[in-house]
Design a protein around this motif. Structure first.
Motif, PDB file in Angstrom:
ATOM      1  N   ALA A   1      19.064 -22.216  57.662  1.00 51.52           N
ATOM      2  CA  ALA A   1      18.348 -23.046  58.628  1.00 51.52           C
ATOM      3  C   ALA A   1      17.358 -23.988  57.959  1.00 51.52           C
ATOM      4  O   ALA A   1      17.075 -25.068  58.486  1.00 51.52           O
ATOM      5  N   ILE A   2      16.808 -23.593  56.814  1.00 53.96           N
ATOM      6  CA  ILE A   2      15.785 -24.435  56.164  1.00 53.96           C
ATOM      7  C   ILE A   2      16.303 -25.077  54.881  1.00 53.96           C
ATOM      8  O   ILE A   2      15.522 -25.655  54.120  1.00 53.96           O
ATOM      9  N   ALA A   3      17.600 -24.973  54.639  1.00 52.63           N
ATOM     10  CA  ALA A   3      18.181 -25.570  53.434  1.00 52.63           C
ATOM     11  C   ALA A   3      17.890 -27.061  53.373  1.00 52.63           C
ATOM     12  O   ALA A   3      18.003 -27.767  54.374  1.00 52.63           O
ATOM     13  N   GLY A   4      17.503 -27.513  52.208  1.00 46.79           N
ATOM     14  CA  GLY A   4      17.178 -28.923  52.027  1.00 46.79           C
ATOM     15  C   GLY A   4      15.708 -29.239  52.152  1.00 46.79           C
ATOM     16  O   GLY A   4      15.263 -30.315  51.744  1.00 46.79           O
ATOM     17  N   SER A   5      14.930 -28.321  52.707  1.00 44.21           N
ATOM     18  CA  SER A   5      13.477 -28.496  52.743  1.00 44.21           C
ATOM     19  C   SER A   5      12.889 -27.873  51.481  1.00 44.21           C
ATOM     20  O   SER A   5      13.579 -27.198  50.717  1.00 44.21           O
ATOM     21  N   LYS A   6      11.592 -28.059  51.255  1.00 40.75           N
ATOM     22  CA  LYS A   6      10.963 -27.440  50.099  1.00 40.75           C
ATOM     23  C   LYS A   6      10.622 -25.978  50.363  1.00 40.75           C
ATOM     24  O   LYS A   6      10.311 -25.231  49.434  1.00 40.75           O
ATOM     25  N   ALA A   7      10.693 -25.556  51.609  1.00 35.09           N
ATOM     26  CA  ALA A   7      10.254 -24.214  51.980  1.00 35.09           C
ATOM     27  C   ALA A   7      11.289 -23.158  51.610  1.00 35.09           C
ATOM     28  O   ALA A   7      12.493 -23.424  51.569  1.00 35.09           O
ATOM     29  N   GLN A   8      10.783 -21.952  51.370  1.00 35.82           N
ATOM     30  CA  GLN A   8      11.634 -20.800  51.094  1.00 35.82           C
ATOM     31  C   GLN A   8      11.232 -19.677  52.032  1.00 35.82           C
ATOM     32  O   GLN A   8      10.051 -19.490  52.319  1.00 35.82           O
ATOM     33  N   VAL A   9      12.212 -18.926  52.517  1.00 37.29           N
ATOM     34  CA  VAL A   9      11.911 -17.806  53.399  1.00 37.29           C
ATOM     35  C   VAL A   9      11.573 -16.586  52.553  1.00 37.29           C
ATOM     36  O   VAL A   9      12.235 -16.295  51.555  1.00 37.29           O
ATOM     37  N   ILE A  10      10.485 -15.880  52.931  1.00 36.26           N
ATOM     38  CA  ILE A  10      10.057 -14.704  52.188  1.00 36.26           C
ATOM     39  C   ILE A  10       9.826 -13.543  53.147  1.00 36.26           C
ATOM     40  O   ILE A  10       9.633 -13.728  54.345  1.00 36.26           O
ATOM     41  N   ASP A  11       9.834 -12.339  52.587  1.00 36.68           N
ATOM     42  CA  ASP A  11       9.663 -11.140  53.397  1.00 36.68           C
ATOM     43  C   ASP A  11       8.207 -10.691  53.440  1.00 36.68           C
ATOM     44  O   ASP A  11       7.318 -11.375  52.901  1.00 36.68           O
ATOM     45  N   THR A  12       7.967  -9.535  54.052  1.00 39.21           N
ATOM     46  CA  THR A  12       6.627  -8.991  54.194  1.00 39.21           C
ATOM     47  C   THR A  12       6.662  -7.508  53.841  1.00 39.21           C
ATOM     48  O   THR A  12       7.673  -6.990  53.364  1.00 39.21           O
ATOM     49  N   ARG A  13       5.563  -6.799  54.131  1.00 39.01           N
ATOM     50  CA  ARG A  13       5.529  -5.343  53.941  1.00 39.01           C
ATOM     51  C   ARG A  13       5.997  -4.597  55.184  1.00 39.01           C
ATOM     52  O   ARG A  13       5.897  -3.367  55.244  1.00 39.01           O
ATOM     53  N   LYS A  14       6.529  -5.304  56.158  1.00 40.91           N
ATOM     54  CA  LYS A  14       7.012  -4.662  57.391  1.00 40.91           C
ATOM     55  C   LYS A  14       8.431  -4.139  57.164  1.00 40.91           C
ATOM     56  O   LYS A  14       9.399  -4.617  57.741  1.00 40.91           O
ATOM     57  N   THR A  15       8.493  -3.127  56.309  1.00 38.92           N
ATOM     58  CA  THR A  15       9.773  -2.565  55.904  1.00 38.92           C
ATOM     59  C   THR A  15       9.907  -1.143  56.432  1.00 38.92           C
ATOM     60  O   THR A  15       8.936  -0.522  56.853  1.00 38.92           O
ATOM     61  N   THR A  16      11.131  -0.613  56.383  1.00 37.27           N
ATOM     62  CA  THR A  16      11.374   0.771  56.784  1.00 37.27           C
ATOM     63  C   THR A  16      10.766   1.697  55.741  1.00 37.27           C
ATOM     64  O   THR A  16      11.053   1.545  54.543  1.00 37.27           O
ATOM     65  N   PRO A  17       9.915   2.644  56.132  1.00 35.02           N
ATOM     66  CA  PRO A  17       9.311   3.545  55.148  1.00 35.02           C
ATOM     67  C   PRO A  17      10.371   4.193  54.255  1.00 35.02           C
ATOM     68  O   PRO A  17      11.367   4.736  54.735  1.00 35.02           O
ATOM     69  N   GLY A  18      10.142   4.108  52.953  1.00 34.68           N
ATOM     70  CA  GLY A  18      11.069   4.670  51.984  1.00 34.68           C
ATOM     71  C   GLY A  18      12.157   3.727  51.531  1.00 34.68           C
ATOM     72  O   GLY A  18      12.816   3.982  50.518  1.00 34.68           O
ATOM     73  N   LEU A  19      12.363   2.629  52.263  1.00 37.60           N
ATOM     74  CA  LEU A  19      13.460   1.710  51.930  1.00 37.60           C
ATOM     75  C   LEU A  19      12.978   0.352  51.441  1.00 37.60           C
ATOM     76  O   LEU A  19      13.768  -0.583  51.340  1.00 37.60           O
ATOM     77  N   ARG A  20      11.687   0.226  51.119  1.00 35.54           N
ATOM     78  CA  ARG A  20      11.148  -1.099  50.795  1.00 35.54           C
ATOM     79  C   ARG A  20      11.894  -1.774  49.654  1.00 35.54           C
ATOM     80  O   ARG A  20      12.294  -2.945  49.760  1.00 35.54           O
ATOM     81  N   ALA A  21      12.080  -1.083  48.545  1.00 32.98           N
ATOM     82  CA  ALA A  21      12.737  -1.712  47.394  1.00 32.98           C
ATOM     83  C   ALA A  21      14.155  -2.151  47.744  1.00 32.98           C
ATOM     84  O   ALA A  21      14.599  -3.231  47.342  1.00 32.98           O
ATOM     85  N   LEU A  22      14.869  -1.327  48.519  1.00 30.06           N
ATOM     86  CA  LEU A  22      16.240  -1.659  48.879  1.00 30.06           C
ATOM     87  C   LEU A  22      16.285  -2.829  49.851  1.00 30.06           C
ATOM     88  O   LEU A  22      17.119  -3.736  49.722  1.00 30.06           O
ATOM     89  N   GLU A  23      15.407  -2.825  50.855  1.00 31.39           N
ATOM     90  CA  GLU A  23      15.413  -3.919  51.832  1.00 31.39           C
ATOM     91  C   GLU A  23      14.973  -5.229  51.193  1.00 31.39           C
ATOM     92  O   GLU A  23      15.513  -6.298  51.529  1.00 31.39           O
TER      93      GLU A  23
END
Length: 294
Positions: free
Chosen positions: A136-158
């Motif tokens: 959806a944002i391809a071609g813009s300078k922006a990049q989509v990034i994640d947060t700490r709102k992850t499933t407990p225990g699965l952060r590294a995998l997610e």
């Protein structure tokens, strides 16, 4: 039982710690197998010596992530299991496409099936959702990034799945980046005091500051912040803030962003779109295991 060298290498190449992956899988298996460690159905119905091949098949269109994680699950249950990928992580698949095949003692394949698929489907769902944002944002300078709102225990995998889907990771936890949010600012008595205290206490830790106004942004930059989270601002407000700050800091739009808004926010000139939904609200990609039979 353990993970083969081939799977360990695949995990490491993806930026995953095999020890962390093994711990996640072992926890999941303990939930499934109970105190005696037995799959009562497979043990009762399948002869010990039986060997089969099964296909992992996509039941919907999406982006695959976590093939090596699934391989590790099969190997941790059954030392004789071997998974052969038919695609690589990051590839788009369609309904009916084979993702991998796995061969080994049938009891072990059936025992590992749900754990392997739970992780593979979850990570593929995150990757699929992330790819939609990246497209959806391809071609813009922006990049989509994640947060700490992850499933407990699965952060590294997610967070791995976010990378596979074309996004990027923000901080892993509370230890690797200092993020001064509104409550920290209130507790410290202002933006400048909060920034100063972090610099004094952890001078080598990257620092980010949450702002909601141009005045706060300018204060944060003056205090030495070079990464600003622009929280719950409209596209118009973001454009104003981008113009005021210029290249003095990297800017992240955050707070309730939705996919239909993605392009409008990316076109404001911010560097990042922070999307908690990548990990807290992604539906799984349905992938099933079909045993070929005798």
């Amino acid at each position: 039982m353990g993970i083969t060298a081939t799977t360990v290498d695949a995990l490491v190449r993806g930026g995953l710690d095999p020890t962390v992956v093994s711990r996640v899988i072992e926890t999941a298996l303990a939930e499934d197998l109970g105190p005696d460690g037995v799959d009562v159905t497979s043990f009762a119905t399948v002869p010990k010596e039986q060997v089969d091949t099964a296909d992992l098949v996509a039941r919907a269109d999406g982006v695959v992530a976590g093939i090596a994680v699934a391989a590790a699950a099969f190997e941790l249950v059954e030392a004789g299991a071997r998974l052969s990928p038919q695609v690589v992580d990051g590839v788009r698949v369609g309904r009916g496409d084979r993702v991998a095949e796995v061969t080994g003692p049938t009891r072990g394949l059936l025992t590992a099936e749900r754990t392997a698929l739970n992780l593979l489907c979850r990570l593929s769902g995150v990757a699929t959702h992330t790819r939609a944002w990246a497209d959806a944002i391809a071609g813009s300078k922006a990049q989509v990034i994640d947060t700490r709102k992850t499933t407990p225990g699965l952060r590294a995998l997610e967070k791995y799945a976010v990378r596979v889907g074309g996004g990027a990771n923000k901080r892993m936890g509370l230890y690797d980046v200092a993020l001064i949010k509104d409550n920290h600012i209130l507790a410290a008595g202002g933006v400048a005091p909060a920034v100063g205290r972090v610099h004094a206490t952890y001078p080598n830790v990257p620092l980010q500051v949450e702002v909601t106004t141009v005045a706060q942004a300018q204060e944060a930059v003056s205090a030495g912040a070079r990464f600003l989270l622009c929280d719950n601002l409209t596209p118009e407000q973001l454009r104003e803030l981008v113009a005021a700050v210029g290249d003095q800091a990297e800017l992240e739009a955050t707070g309730g962003l939705t996919l239909p808004q993605a392009r409008e926010y990316a076109d404001t000139g911010v560097d990042y779109l922070s999307v908690g939904a990548l990990t807290h609200s992604s539906p799984v990609l349905d992938i099933a295991m079909d045993v070929r039979g005798q």
